[in-house]
Design a protein around this motif. Structure first.
Motif, PDB file in Angstrom:
ATOM      1  N   CYS A 214       0.818  -1.227   0.000  1.00 46.08           N
ATOM      2  CA  CYS A 214       0.000   0.000   0.000  1.00 46.08           C
ATOM      3  C   CYS A 214       0.844   1.266   0.000  1.00 46.08           C
ATOM      4  O   CYS A 214       0.365   2.334   0.375  1.00 46.08           O
ATOM      5  CB  CYS A 214      -0.942   0.013   1.201  1.00 46.08           C
ATOM      6  N   GLY A 215       2.115   1.139  -0.399  1.00 46.93           N
ATOM      7  CA  GLY A 215       2.969   2.323  -0.399  1.00 46.93           C
ATOM      8  C   GLY A 215       3.929   2.311  -1.574  1.00 46.93           C
ATOM      9  O   GLY A 215       4.111   1.297  -2.246  1.00 46.93           O
ATOM     10  N   GLU A 216       4.546   3.443  -1.824  1.00 37.88           N
ATOM     11  CA  GLU A 216       5.579   3.572  -2.845  1.00 37.88           C
ATOM     12  C   GLU A 216       6.917   3.507  -2.127  1.00 37.88           C
ATOM     13  O   GLU A 216       7.142   4.226  -1.138  1.00 37.88           O
ATOM     14  CB  GLU A 216       5.413   4.908  -3.559  1.00 37.88           C
ATOM     15  N   LEU A 217       7.819   2.648  -2.581  1.00 39.69           N
ATOM     16  CA  LEU A 217       9.082   2.415  -1.872  1.00 39.69           C
ATOM     17  C   LEU A 217      10.240   3.051  -2.626  1.00 39.69           C
ATOM     18  O   LEU A 217      10.403   2.835  -3.829  1.00 39.69           O
ATOM     19  CB  LEU A 217       9.327   0.908  -1.717  1.00 39.69           C
ATOM     20  N   PHE A 218      11.038   3.854  -1.910  1.00 39.16           N
ATOM     21  CA  PHE A 218      12.196   4.512  -2.512  1.00 39.16           C
ATOM     22  C   PHE A 218      13.454   4.105  -1.761  1.00 39.16           C
ATOM     23  O   PHE A 218      13.446   3.977  -0.543  1.00 39.16           O
ATOM     24  CB  PHE A 218      12.061   6.039  -2.427  1.00 39.16           C
ATOM     25  N   ASN A 219      14.548   3.911  -2.514  1.00 38.17           N
ATOM     26  CA  ASN A 219      15.867   3.716  -1.912  1.00 38.17           C
ATOM     27  C   ASN A 219      16.908   4.284  -2.879  1.00 38.17           C
ATOM     28  O   ASN A 219      16.536   4.941  -3.857  1.00 38.17           O
ATOM     29  CB  ASN A 219      16.129   2.237  -1.587  1.00 38.17           C
ATOM     30  N   VAL A 220      18.181   4.043  -2.613  1.00 38.54           N
ATOM     31  CA  VAL A 220      19.211   4.661  -3.463  1.00 38.54           C
ATOM     32  C   VAL A 220      19.110   4.216  -4.921  1.00 38.54           C
ATOM     33  O   VAL A 220      19.607   4.896  -5.817  1.00 38.54           O
ATOM     34  CB  VAL A 220      20.635   4.356  -2.928  1.00 38.54           C
ATOM     35  N   ASP A 221      18.458   3.081  -5.183  1.00 41.21           N
ATOM     36  CA  ASP A 221      18.362   2.588  -6.556  1.00 41.21           C
ATOM     37  C   ASP A 221      17.338   3.356  -7.384  1.00 41.21           C
ATOM     38  O   ASP A 221      17.454   3.428  -8.604  1.00 41.21           O
ATOM     39  CB  ASP A 221      18.005   1.091  -6.560  1.00 41.21           C
ATOM     40  N   LEU A 340       8.210  15.523  -7.024  1.00 40.90           N
ATOM     41  CA  LEU A 340       7.280  15.861  -5.939  1.00 40.90           C
ATOM     42  C   LEU A 340       5.999  15.028  -6.030  1.00 40.90           C
ATOM     43  O   LEU A 340       5.473  14.575  -5.018  1.00 40.90           O
ATOM     44  CB  LEU A 340       6.925  17.352  -5.984  1.00 40.90           C
ATOM     45  N   ALA A 341       5.503  14.824  -7.247  1.00 44.64           N
ATOM     46  CA  ALA A 341       4.261  14.048  -7.428  1.00 44.64           C
ATOM     47  C   ALA A 341       4.447  12.624  -6.907  1.00 44.64           C
ATOM     48  O   ALA A 341       3.575  12.079  -6.220  1.00 44.64           O
ATOM     49  CB  ALA A 341       3.870  14.030  -8.902  1.00 44.64           C
ATOM     50  N   LYS A 342       5.603  12.016  -7.235  1.00 47.55           N
ATOM     51  CA  LYS A 342       5.864  10.640  -6.774  1.00 47.55           C
ATOM     52  C   LYS A 342       6.074  10.582  -5.265  1.00 47.55           C
ATOM     53  O   LYS A 342       5.529   9.722  -4.571  1.00 47.55           O
ATOM     54  CB  LYS A 342       7.109  10.080  -7.475  1.00 47.55           C
ATOM     55  N   LEU A 343       6.893  11.521  -4.761  1.00 42.85           N
ATOM     56  CA  LEU A 343       7.255  11.493  -3.345  1.00 42.85           C
ATOM     57  C   LEU A 343       6.053  11.791  -2.446  1.00 42.85           C
ATOM     58  O   LEU A 343       5.855  11.140  -1.424  1.00 42.85           O
ATOM     59  CB  LEU A 343       8.371  12.508  -3.081  1.00 42.85           C
ATOM     60  N   PHE A 344       5.243  12.779  -2.831  1.00 46.63           N
ATOM     61  CA  PHE A 344       4.127  13.210  -1.985  1.00 46.63           C
ATOM     62  C   PHE A 344       2.828  12.482  -2.304  1.00 46.63           C
ATOM     63  O   PHE A 344       1.792  12.785  -1.727  1.00 46.63           O
ATOM     64  CB  PHE A 344       3.889  14.730  -2.124  1.00 46.63           C
ATOM     65  N   ARG A 345       2.859  11.530  -3.260  1.00 45.92           N
ATOM     66  CA  ARG A 345       1.671  10.768  -3.640  1.00 45.92           C
ATOM     67  C   ARG A 345       0.557  11.712  -4.107  1.00 45.92           C
ATOM     68  O   ARG A 345      -0.528  11.763  -3.538  1.00 45.92           O
ATOM     69  CB  ARG A 345       1.178   9.885  -2.479  1.00 45.92           C
ATOM     70  N   LEU A 346       0.863  12.494  -5.142  1.00 43.12           N
ATOM     71  CA  LEU A 346      -0.100  13.431  -5.718  1.00 43.12           C
ATOM     72  C   LEU A 346      -0.320  13.085  -7.189  1.00 43.12           C
ATOM     73  O   LEU A 346       0.462  13.497  -8.034  1.00 43.12           O
ATOM     74  CB  LEU A 346       0.439  14.873  -5.621  1.00 43.12           C
ATOM     75  N   PRO A 347      -1.330  12.339  -7.580  1.00 40.94           N
ATOM     76  CA  PRO A 347      -2.314  11.685  -6.701  1.00 40.94           C
ATOM     77  C   PRO A 347      -1.746  10.396  -6.128  1.00 40.94           C
ATOM     78  O   PRO A 347      -0.734   9.890  -6.606  1.00 40.94           O
ATOM     79  CB  PRO A 347      -3.477  11.393  -7.664  1.00 40.94           C
ATOM     80  N   SER A 348      -2.437   9.854  -5.116  1.00 41.79           N
ATOM     81  CA  SER A 348      -1.861   8.709  -4.408  1.00 41.79           C
ATOM     82  C   SER A 348      -2.204   7.366  -5.039  1.00 41.79           C
ATOM     83  O   SER A 348      -1.544   6.379  -4.766  1.00 41.79           O
ATOM     84  CB  SER A 348      -2.325   8.715  -2.953  1.00 41.79           C
ATOM     85  N   HIS A 349      -3.268   7.315  -5.861  1.00 42.02           N
ATOM     86  CA  HIS A 349      -3.689   6.057  -6.502  1.00 42.02           C
ATOM     87  C   HIS A 349      -3.847   4.925  -5.483  1.00 42.02           C
ATOM     88  O   HIS A 349      -3.468   3.778  -5.720  1.00 42.02           O
ATOM     89  CB  HIS A 349      -2.697   5.630  -7.582  1.00 42.02           C
ATOM     90  N   GLY A 350      -4.395   5.263  -4.306  1.00 43.29           N
ATOM     91  CA  GLY A 350      -4.639   4.253  -3.279  1.00 43.29           C
ATOM     92  C   GLY A 350      -3.392   3.809  -2.535  1.00 43.29           C
ATOM     93  O   GLY A 350      -3.441   2.891  -1.719  1.00 43.29           O
ATOM     94  N   LYS A 351      -2.241   4.443  -2.834  1.00 41.53           N
ATOM     95  CA  LYS A 351      -0.990   4.154  -2.101  1.00 41.53           C
ATOM     96  C   LYS A 351      -0.535   5.451  -1.445  1.00 41.53           C
ATOM     97  O   LYS A 351       0.299   6.185  -1.992  1.00 41.53           O
ATOM     98  CB  LYS A 351       0.082   3.629  -3.058  1.00 41.53           C
ATOM     99  N   PRO A 352      -1.076   5.766  -0.265  1.00 44.17           N
ATOM    100  CA  PRO A 352      -0.879   7.107   0.303  1.00 44.17           C
ATOM    101  C   PRO A 352       0.460   7.335   0.997  1.00 44.17           C
ATOM    102  O   PRO A 352       0.715   8.433   1.465  1.00 44.17           O
ATOM    103  CB  PRO A 352      -2.014   7.202   1.324  1.00 44.17           C
ATOM    104  N   ILE A 353       1.324   6.329   1.046  1.00 39.89           N
ATOM    105  CA  ILE A 353       2.547   6.477   1.847  1.00 39.89           C
ATOM    106  C   ILE A 353       3.797   6.220   1.005  1.00 39.89           C
ATOM    107  O   ILE A 353       3.842   5.284   0.206  1.00 39.89           O
ATOM    108  CB  ILE A 353       2.503   5.536   3.078  1.00 39.89           C
ATOM    109  N   SER A 354       4.785   7.095   1.152  1.00 38.12           N
ATOM    110  CA  SER A 354       6.098   6.904   0.529  1.00 38.12           C
ATOM    111  C   SER A 354       7.077   6.505   1.624  1.00 38.12           C
ATOM    112  O   SER A 354       7.226   7.236   2.604  1.00 38.12           O
ATOM    113  CB  SER A 354       6.596   8.207  -0.103  1.00 38.12           C
TER     114      SER A 354
END
Length: 547
Positions: A214-221, A340-354
């Motif tokens: 339920c979230g978007e995952l970010f790391n150094v990759d 910013l759109a990806k990081l802040f979930r704008l829009p979130s598409h049901g995945k509200p957390i980064s």
């Protein structure tokens, strides 16, 4: 005055259960805290009562009630000591009051006290039905996180708007179940608001496992954080290697060269006022060329030293593969909108957390990366004030790393931005969630800016004292229980709850838990096999990662 143990008059009896006898009387009234005298024999007789709340009544951390002007006044027992002739003297903090109907039932509980009891007023035990009325969640948006101690079925609720609008903190020593509890709170908020906007800084890479669904995952990759988003202070932290007067000189040179790089080839009439802090894309090769060009204008070789230092550091960053996520040549295009759109979930598409996993970020720049992310949240909120509001929640795990007590040393930019969010964030729709195992190491004042505090067990005396100072007076009786809390139990007080509560967190489904469980030495040390393969694969990852 009634004698201890005497039955309450019939008017006070509920239809569903026999009336409970008084267990004491009010001795002294003093604002928020007062004294009551309890009958030790009456307390002892309650301990076998079938209602767990009644059985607990009168003990430290429990509640008692008294009648004032047709209302029930609820108080929390803070301390107890032996008195004369089988009596117990207890200090209590008043929590609030509820309506008392003709059958004696409590309803419509509200925080705060309008009228106090007089000395000699009777003190009665609180029942589970009373607690149900006290803790009953209102129609305001809320999340349920567990069951209220000592009951089995009364749900502990956090009110989302008051909790987020005035910031919150989750505190607890290592091994108390803090990460799992944070994951539970964020999952419940995400379920309530699937179109929300939450950014979590994860320094250990624990939470990716919990939010992969339920979230978007970010790391150094895949973070691709453009270096040109850094403001001047953050550029200084990354590029300057000197101290004192030399550092100031290097900073002056960097400011001049950086402004020239940001404005090179740009139509300034379309950009307005450009400063060294403006997030305008520039080429690292341009900055390098400008430094070399400025150095060439100088007469004496000695004057070139600050330029040489800047150029050497810039070359190091561009050549070091560990910094590719930030200083790659691919990060020059104006990707600010999509970032910013990806990081802040704008829009979130049901995945509200980064979830931003910074565990792979080189330790020298971790605080700068966190500073840029936190500042992006705050600056976006400031500059989007005239737009439709999209409030943002920034959750910072291991907060004592980034907002330390120490006001000198490295990483001051991240400290300043998080302190500013703590002080001003609510005006702009930015909420801050601080998670730490060492509240005593947090900067003064930051914890006191958190309107809701969720405290799990804290083993250190300094940490306990720090939380005690930050919590409201009415929660003191609960605070004494902090060292005695079990794992996955907490005290919640402040804006997010009607009154301070002790809650046992719900169990979280295995797939929603963070990767933070402690290894079982006894079990794992019995396993054997494929050691050579484990070592070879580990070395390959170790060397390939470049840390």
């Amino acid at each position: 005055m009634s004698n201890f143990g005497e039955e309450v008059p019939a008017a006070k009896k509920t239809a569903s259960a026999p009336a409970l006898a008084a267990i004491g009387q009010v001795v002294e009234i003093a604002g928020s805290g007062s004294q009551i005298r309890l009958d030790a024999a009456a307390l002892s007789s309650l301990q076998s009562h079938s209602d767990p709340s009644v059985a607990m009544s009168g003990q430290v951390g429990s509640q008692v009630k008294m009648v004032v002007d047709g209302n029930w006044l609820i108080a929390n027992v803070r301390t107890m000591r032996a008195g004369d002739a089988g009596e117990v003297i207890a200090h209590v903090d008043f929590l609030g009051e509820g309506t008392r109907d003709t059958s004696g039932t409590l309803s419509q509980f509200r925080r705060g006290v309008t009228r106090y009891p007089i000395p000699s007023s009777e003190v009665l035990p609180v029942t589970t039905d009373d607690l149900r009325a006290i803790f009953a969640a209102s129609d305001e948006p809320h999340i349920e996180i567990g069951t209220v101690y000592p009951t089995d079925d009364i749900r502990g609720a956090l009110y989302v708007d008051p909790m987020l609008s005035k910031h919150f903190a989750v505190l607890g020593s290592t091994g108390t179940g803090k990460s799992t509890s944070v994951a539970l709170i964020l999952h419940r908020i995400s379920q309530l608001s699937p179109e929300g906007h939450i950014v979590m800084i994860d320094p250990h890479g624990e939470y990716s496992a919990a939010f992969k669904g339920c979230g978007e995952l970010f790391n150094v990759d895949n973070l691709q954080l453009p270096y040109w988003l850094m403001n001047f202070e953050e550029h200084c932290e990354v590029l300057l290697t000197t101290h004192g007067a030399e550092r100031q000189r290097d900073a002056d040179i960097l400011a001049k060269c950086l402004l020239a790089a940001r404005t090179k080839g740009k139509d300034l009439s379309t950009l307005g006022k450009v400063t060294v802090d403006s997030p305008i894309p520039y080429l690292l090769t341009d900055l390098n060329g400008i430094i070399v060009n400025e150095m060439g204008k100088l007469d004496r070789a000695g004057d070139t030293l600050p330029f040489q230092r800047l150029k050497t550091k810039l070359d190091e960053l561009r050549a070091d593969p560990r910094y590719t996520f930030m200083f790659s040549g691919m990060l020059v295009s104006d990707s600010m909108g999509s970032f910013l759109a990806k990081l802040f979930r704008l829009p979130s598409h049901g995945k509200p957390i980064s979830i931003v996993d910074v565990s792979g970020v080189p330790s020298e720049v971790t605080s700068v990366v966190v500073s840029v992310l936190a500042r992006m949240v705050f600056d976006y909120a400031i500059w989007s004030r005239t737009e439709a509001q999209r409030p943002l929640l920034l959750v910072c795990e291991e907060a004592h790393r980034y907002v330390p007590k120490n006001e000198t040393g490295e990483g001051q930019s991240v400290r300043r931005i998080l302190e500013r969010i703590a002080k001003e964030g609510r005006k702009y729709g930015v909420s801050l969630g601080l998670i730490t195992q060492r509240p005593s190491d947090l900067a003064e004042g930051v914890l006191s800016q958190c309107g809701t505090i969720v405290s799990m067990r804290l083993n250190n005396d300094r940490d306990q004292a720090c939380v005690r100072a930050a919590m409201p007076e009415g929660a003191r009786g609960f605070l004494d229980a902090i060292p005695a809390l079990r794992n996955r139990e907490c005290i919640v007080c402040g804006e997010g709850v009607a009154i301070p509560i002790r809650v046992r967190f719900d169990d979280l489904e295995p797939e929603k838990r963070p990767a933070s469980s402690d290894p079982s030495f006894a079990r794992l040390w019995r396993e054997t096999g494929d050691e050579e393969g484990i070592i070879q694969r580990t070395i390959k990852r170790w060397r390939g990662h470049g840390r």
